[in-house]
Design a protein around this motif. Structure first.
Motif, short mmCIF file in Angstrom:
data_model
loop_
_atom_site.label_atom_id
_atom_site.label_comp_id
_atom_site.label_asym_id
_atom_site.label_seq_id
_atom_site.Cartn_x
_atom_site.Cartn_y
_atom_site.Cartn_z
N ALA A 118 31.24 55.31 35.65
CA ALA A 118 32.09 54.81 36.72
C ALA A 118 31.95 53.30 36.87
CB ALA A 118 31.75 55.51 38.03
N ARG A 119 30.74 52.79 36.74
CA ARG A 119 30.54 51.35 36.85
C ARG A 119 31.19 50.60 35.69
NH1 ARG A 119 24.20 51.17 38.93
NH2 ARG A 119 24.66 51.70 41.12
N LEU A 120 31.21 51.21 34.53
CA LEU A 120 31.89 50.58 33.39
C LEU A 120 33.38 50.48 33.65
CD1 LEU A 120 31.83 49.43 30.56
CD2 LEU A 120 31.93 51.77 29.66
N ARG A 121 33.98 51.52 34.22
CA ARG A 121 35.40 51.46 34.57
C ARG A 121 35.65 50.41 35.64
NH1 ARG A 121 38.67 55.66 32.94
NH2 ARG A 121 40.08 55.20 34.67
N ALA A 122 34.74 50.31 36.60
CA ALA A 122 34.89 49.29 37.64
C ALA A 122 34.77 47.89 37.05
CB ALA A 122 33.84 49.50 38.73
N GLY A 123 33.84 47.69 36.11
CA GLY A 123 33.70 46.38 35.48
C GLY A 123 34.91 46.01 34.65
N PRO A 250 44.53 46.50 39.37
CA PRO A 250 43.09 46.58 39.03
C PRO A 250 42.18 46.59 40.25
CG PRO A 250 44.00 44.41 38.49
CD PRO A 250 45.16 45.29 38.83
N ARG A 251 42.60 45.98 41.35
CA ARG A 251 41.77 46.06 42.57
C ARG A 251 41.62 47.50 43.02
NH1 ARG A 251 43.94 42.88 47.38
NH2 ARG A 251 45.93 43.33 46.39
N LEU A 252 42.72 48.26 42.93
CA LEU A 252 42.67 49.65 43.34
C LEU A 252 41.85 50.48 42.36
CD1 LEU A 252 43.66 51.65 45.44
CD2 LEU A 252 45.73 52.00 44.07
N ASP A 335 41.27 50.93 52.57
CA ASP A 335 41.71 49.58 52.97
C ASP A 335 42.40 48.86 51.82
OD1 ASP A 335 41.61 47.22 54.85
OD2 ASP A 335 40.42 46.42 53.18
N VAL A 336 41.84 48.98 50.62
CA VAL A 336 42.46 48.33 49.46
C VAL A 336 43.84 48.93 49.19
CG1 VAL A 336 42.29 48.04 46.95
CG2 VAL A 336 40.30 47.64 48.39
N ARG A 337 43.96 50.23 49.30
CA ARG A 337 45.26 50.87 49.07
C ARG A 337 46.29 50.40 50.09
NH1 ARG A 337 43.68 55.75 49.46
NH2 ARG A 337 43.33 56.18 47.25
N ASP A 338 45.91 50.35 51.36
CA ASP A 338 46.85 49.88 52.39
C ASP A 338 47.20 48.41 52.17
OD1 ASP A 338 46.73 52.38 53.53
OD2 ASP A 338 45.27 51.82 55.06
N GLY A 419 51.73 39.98 40.47
CA GLY A 419 50.32 40.04 40.79
C GLY A 419 50.01 41.11 41.81
N ALA A 420 50.86 41.26 42.82
CA ALA A 420 50.63 42.29 43.84
C ALA A 420 50.74 43.68 43.25
CB ALA A 420 51.63 42.11 44.98
N ALA A 421 51.66 43.85 42.29
CA ALA A 421 51.83 45.15 41.66
C ALA A 421 50.82 45.41 40.56
CB ALA A 421 53.25 45.27 41.10
N GLY A 422 50.04 44.40 40.18
CA GLY A 422 49.03 44.59 39.15
C GLY A 422 49.58 44.61 37.75
N VAL A 423 50.78 44.06 37.53
CA VAL A 423 51.40 44.07 36.19
C VAL A 423 51.52 42.65 35.64
CG1 VAL A 423 52.63 46.22 36.59
CG2 VAL A 423 53.71 44.05 37.23
#
Length: 453
Positions: A118-123, A250-252, A335-338, A419-423
């Motif tokens: 999980a940490r690797l995916r987060a990184g 990526p933030r999500l 919070d990140v999703r909202d 940027g907001a859409a992550g694309v």
């Protein structure tokens, strides 16, 4: 887009940046290239990913065989009684052994492997997020310089124009055909224009410093935007952008991965109560351990079961701490999703609004120029007053500033939505860079140039 694809696109950008820098260095692509090479946030994200990547084999090692060796040599003095005559002797002893341990069941090790994955995916998501953030930051800083320079040019031109008007009103007053009120009005407008020119020049310095902070390089001239057509979002509906944001942001993804890591950490601490099972094999040699000149060689294997019973309450405390951390990660994910939903909707509306704002600003600038030209001619033939001339000059300068702001905001709004859409991708830098003309505009005036004539 995966990390490998993103790296490939980044490599293309770097190659194109090196090619472009041979003839035209001062463009957005070269600024981005410099930022990629020197940005500490991006470097930190890469280092964190390397750390997380190394954590995976470290966690996996707990499930693999462990081999250990031990050896000793020593001098001994033995006194043996009870078997007849007492024996007193000095002798050397040595021993060595090899131990092989193969875990068969270890619940904590399995949970630790889940934490590492999980940490690797987060990184990985964190690195992509850092790359996207850098694209936004460089683009914003680059066009911030262009906007500040455009405002400085308008302010300098306005100051020169009002200086000329002020001199004419004073000249008319000397020959007896002027108006003292008009002279004072012209003086007040000129002083305001001088202050605006100094402020605009200082804004250029600040904007250049922002760009230099990202690129660690000072650019002398920058390519400016050529004629562009305002562009609506593609697709022009908010639902696909929201879907892309919830899937690709990526933030999500980082927040989701952190929550998975936190839940795996809870299982890790809960399983500290579980038994562990392992096979242990031993090969051992001993000489003179019990009696002098007695050699022992043996092989053995055993099945070892370990069951923790009580550890001072540490397991319960660690589990409660991990559960609280998981609750933090869960709320952070919400919070990140909202926030992503709100940012995407806001960026979508801003891009839509920027189209109408640019069209309106272009029309307003054209109308202000016509009004200024007509008022100037009317003043020359005596049908318009000096007050009318000052008013239209001020309105024309304001219209130019509004147009410059709307022009650069249209580009920044495109980047902000992606940027907001992550694309947002490095290839978007190429698309924006293609809008820049090869001939750069003159640099913005300095504070000295913006001072009194």
């Amino acid at each position: 887009m995966g990390l490998n694809s993103l790296r490939g696109a980044l490599a293309i950008c770097v190659c194109l940046a090196m090619t472009a820098s041979q003839g035209y260095a001062e463009d957005l692509l070269s600024a981005y290239h410099e930022a990629v090479a020197h940005d500490p946030v991006l470097a930190e994200a890469r280092a964190r990913l390397a750390e997380d990547r190394a954590g995976l084999p470290a966690a996996r090692s707990a499930l693999y065989p462990h081999i250990g060796a031990a050896a000793s040599v020593g001098g001994n003095r033995a006194q043996v009684t009870g078997i007849g005559l007492p024996i007193l002797t000095d002798y050397l002893s040595d021993s060595y052994s090899v131990t092989l341990t193969q875990p068969l069941f270890n619940g904590q090790a399995l949970s630790a492997l889940g934490v590492a994955r999980a940490r690797l995916r987060a990184g990985t998501a964190g690195l992509i997020q850092a790359q996207q953030h850098l694209i936004e930051a460089v683009t914003d800083a680059y066009f911030g310089v262009l906007e500040a320079q455009a405002d400085a040019r308008v302010a300098l031109r306005q100051k020169r124009l009002l200086t000329d008007i002020y001199r004419k009103t004073r000249a008319f007053l000397r020959v007896g055909s002027g108006d003292p009120i008009a002279v004072e009005e012209a003086r007040a407008n000129l002083e305001a224009a001088r202050a605006s020119a100094i402020t605009a020049s200082n804004a250029v310095r600040v904007a250049r410093a922002r760009l230099a902070r990202l690129t660690h390089r000072r650019f002398r001239r920058l390519r400016d935007l050529g004629p562009i057509r305002a562009q609506l979002p593609r697709p022009d509906a908010v639902a696909p952008w929201l879907a892309a944001a919830l899937a690709d942001q990526p933030r999500l993804e980082e927040a989701r991965a952190n929550l998975r890591a936190a839940r795996a950490a809870v299982r890790y601490h809960e399983r500290a109560r579980w038994p562990t099972l392992a096979v242990v094999g031993v090969a051992q040699h001993g000489l003179g351990l019990l009696l002098p000149r007695v050699e022992v060689n043996q092989l053995g294997a055993s099945l070892q079961l370990s069951l923790p019973i009580y550890q001072g309450g540490g397991v319960s405390a660690a589990t409660a701490q991990a559960q609280a951390a998981a609750a933090v990660s869960r709320n952070r994910l919400r919070d990140v999703r909202d926030t992503i939903r709100l940012d995407t909707k806001t960026a979508f509306l801003n891009l839509q609004r920027s189209v109408s704002e640019l069209d309106a600003a272009r029309a307003a600038r054209r109308a202000a120029r016509i009004s200024w030209q007509a008022t100037r001619k009317g003043y020359e033939v005596g049908t318009r007053s000096i007050i009318d001339l000052l008013t239209t000059a001020t309105q024309y300068a304001a219209a130019e500033r509004s147009y410059n702001l709307a022009l650069y905001n249209q580009i920044l709004a495109r980047v902000a939505l992606k940027g907001a859409a992550g694309v947002l991708r490095p290839t978007d830098i190429l698309a924006i860079n293609a809008l820049l003309v090869r001939r750069s505009r003159p640099p913005a005036p300095s504070v000295a140039a913006a001072g009194s004539p």
